[in-house]
Design an enzyme around this catalytic site. Structure first.
Site, PDB file in Angstrom:
ATOM      1  N   ARG A 164      49.247  39.767  41.153  1.00  0.00           N
ATOM      2  CA  ARG A 164      49.084  40.912  40.253  1.00  0.00           C
ATOM      3  C   ARG A 164      49.681  42.169  40.871  1.00  0.00           C
ATOM      4  O   ARG A 164      49.566  42.380  42.070  1.00  0.00           O
ATOM      5  CB  ARG A 164      47.584  41.148  39.991  1.00  0.00           C
ATOM      6  CG  ARG A 164      47.027  40.278  38.887  1.00  0.00           C
ATOM      7  CD  ARG A 164      45.513  40.250  38.858  1.00  0.00           C
ATOM      8  NE  ARG A 164      44.876  41.546  39.080  1.00  0.00           N
ATOM      9  CZ  ARG A 164      43.558  41.706  39.162  1.00  0.00           C
ATOM     10  NH1 ARG A 164      42.743  40.681  39.047  1.00  0.00           N
ATOM     11  NH2 ARG A 164      43.039  42.891  39.375  1.00  0.00           N
ATOM     12  N   ARG A 195      31.380  49.832  36.262  1.00  0.00           N
ATOM     13  CA  ARG A 195      32.082  50.227  37.483  1.00  0.00           C
ATOM     14  C   ARG A 195      31.812  51.681  37.833  1.00  0.00           C
ATOM     15  O   ARG A 195      32.318  52.166  38.840  1.00  0.00           O
ATOM     16  CB  ARG A 195      33.575  50.040  37.273  1.00  0.00           C
ATOM     17  CG  ARG A 195      34.190  48.891  38.067  1.00  0.00           C
ATOM     18  CD  ARG A 195      35.689  48.951  37.834  1.00  0.00           C
ATOM     19  NE  ARG A 195      36.438  48.118  38.730  1.00  0.00           N
ATOM     20  CZ  ARG A 195      36.783  46.860  38.485  1.00  0.00           C
ATOM     21  NH1 ARG A 195      36.390  46.267  37.396  1.00  0.00           N
ATOM     22  NH2 ARG A 195      37.527  46.200  39.348  1.00  0.00           N
ATOM     23  N   LYS A 223      33.804  38.209  42.668  1.00  0.00           N
ATOM     24  CA  LYS A 223      33.002  38.336  41.444  1.00  0.00           C
ATOM     25  C   LYS A 223      33.480  37.369  40.362  1.00  0.00           C
ATOM     26  O   LYS A 223      32.685  36.665  39.752  1.00  0.00           O
ATOM     27  CB  LYS A 223      33.085  39.772  40.869  1.00  0.00           C
ATOM     28  CG  LYS A 223      32.593  40.847  41.818  1.00  0.00           C
ATOM     29  CD  LYS A 223      32.663  42.227  41.174  1.00  0.00           C
ATOM     30  CE  LYS A 223      34.072  42.683  40.828  1.00  0.00           C
ATOM     31  NZ  LYS A 223      34.961  42.846  41.998  1.00  0.00           N
ATOM     32  N   ARG A 276      42.346  51.095  45.404  1.00  0.00           N
ATOM     33  CA  ARG A 276      41.248  50.475  44.663  1.00  0.00           C
ATOM     34  C   ARG A 276      39.977  50.418  45.505  1.00  0.00           C
ATOM     35  O   ARG A 276      38.872  50.559  44.982  1.00  0.00           O
ATOM     36  CB  ARG A 276      41.657  49.074  44.203  1.00  0.00           C
ATOM     37  CG  ARG A 276      42.753  49.152  43.140  1.00  0.00           C
ATOM     38  CD  ARG A 276      43.333  47.813  42.839  1.00  0.00           C
ATOM     39  NE  ARG A 276      42.362  46.950  42.212  1.00  0.00           N
ATOM     40  CZ  ARG A 276      42.481  45.634  42.151  1.00  0.00           C
ATOM     41  NH1 ARG A 276      43.523  45.033  42.679  1.00  0.00           N
ATOM     42  NH2 ARG A 276      41.566  44.929  41.542  1.00  0.00           N
ATOM     43  N   ARG A 298      45.549  36.370  46.661  1.00  0.00           N
ATOM     44  CA  ARG A 298      45.105  36.013  45.304  1.00  0.00           C
ATOM     45  C   ARG A 298      46.315  35.751  44.420  1.00  0.00           C
ATOM     46  O   ARG A 298      47.291  36.483  44.430  1.00  0.00           O
ATOM     47  CB  ARG A 298      44.268  37.144  44.708  1.00  0.00           C
ATOM     48  CG  ARG A 298      43.941  36.888  43.234  1.00  0.00           C
ATOM     49  CD  ARG A 298      42.715  37.625  42.760  1.00  0.00           C
ATOM     50  NE  ARG A 298      42.843  39.070  42.770  1.00  0.00           N
ATOM     51  CZ  ARG A 298      41.861  39.895  42.433  1.00  0.00           C
ATOM     52  NH1 ARG A 298      40.675  39.412  42.090  1.00  0.00           N
ATOM     53  NH2 ARG A 298      42.043  41.191  42.485  1.00  0.00           N
TER      54      ARG A 298
END
Ligand code: ADP
Ligand code: ADP
Ligand code: ZN
Length: 212
Positions: free
Chosen positions: A160, A88, A13, A171, A127
């Protein structure tokens, strides 16, 4: 043009929202980025959000909705925006729809980037984020020019805390329980577009360009 990005965490996204924002000349608004910059600055909002984010849980709607509403009423949003990571939950989507309808506005397009859970784990493990400017990289799919250094601002890249495998699992569960229903919500509103997010970044962007 008011655009909402949908998709699991790690679906791409942010990557696509940045490109859309640049192509359309509208701001990219990421609630995750706003929370992270508040955490970095040590604000009260940041302190409240951090406890939830570290667990892989959602920050409560009471905190998130007000923050987003303030942001979309800033002057740079007058010609539209790309929302990344908001809404969300169904109540967040309803708050947004309601706030826009007061001035006769609505979301023009909701773009759902579809990526199976197996691929998500790989994407989030690789990531790397720049907490200084918000740029995102991937160790294999989109490496920075210099190892672990942001191409844009020269700051160090990090994994992260919430991209560690234990948190990614939570998540994804949160996504399926609370966020996935938004696909049906925006389909019912007649603005949903689905794209195949397993293709490479350029191919995904080409598909989105066609839609827009
Ligand atoms: P990703 O890009 O991996 O989807 P984000 O940066 O959008 O992750 O969000 C990171 C975290 O910030 C989320 O796991 C959640 O804790 C919090 N967050 C971001 N946006 C929202 C939102 N709209 N509602 C509740 N929590 C949010
Ligand atoms: P989201 O905002 O949905 O959480 P990101 O845009 O941050 O997702 O992308 C998650 C990770 O996957 C990043 O490391 C990014 O560089 C990488 N990525 C994004 N799109 C693709 C793609 N089409 N193919 C491979 N990797 C991708
Ligand atoms: Zn940077």
């Amino acid at each position: 043009m008011k655009i909402v990005m949908l998709g699991a965490p790690g679906a791409g996204k942010g990557t696509q929202a940045k490109r859309i924002a640049e192509a359309c000349g509208i701001p990219h608004i990421s609630t995750g980025d706003i929370f992270r910059s508040n955490i970095k600055a040590g604000t009260e909002l940041g302190k409240q959000a951090k406890a939830f984010m570290d667990q892989g849980a959602l920050v409560p709607d009471e905190i998130t909705v007000g923050m987003l509403m303030d942001r979309i009423h800033e002057t740079d949003c007058k010609d539209g925006y790309v929302l990344d990571g908001f809404p969300r939950t169904i109540p967040q989507a309803e708050s947004l729809t309601e706030a826009l309808s007061r001035t006769g506005e609505a979301i023009d397009a909701a773009i759902d980037i579809e990526v199976p859970d197996e691929d998500i784990v790989l994407r989030m493990g690789g990531r790397r984020a720049c907490l200084h400017c918000g740029a995102t990289y991937h160790t294999c799919f989109h490496p920075p020019r210099l190892e672990n250094i942001c191409d844009h601002c020269g700051h160090e890249l990090v994994l992260r805390d919430d991209d560690k495998p234990e948190t990614v699992k939570t998540r994804l569960e949160v996504y399926h329980a609370h966020t996935y229903p938004l696909i049906a919500y925006y389909r019912a509103a007649g603005v949903l577009h689905e794209v195949d997010g397993t293709k490479n970044m350029d191919q995904v962007f080409a598909e989105i360009r066609e839609i827009l």
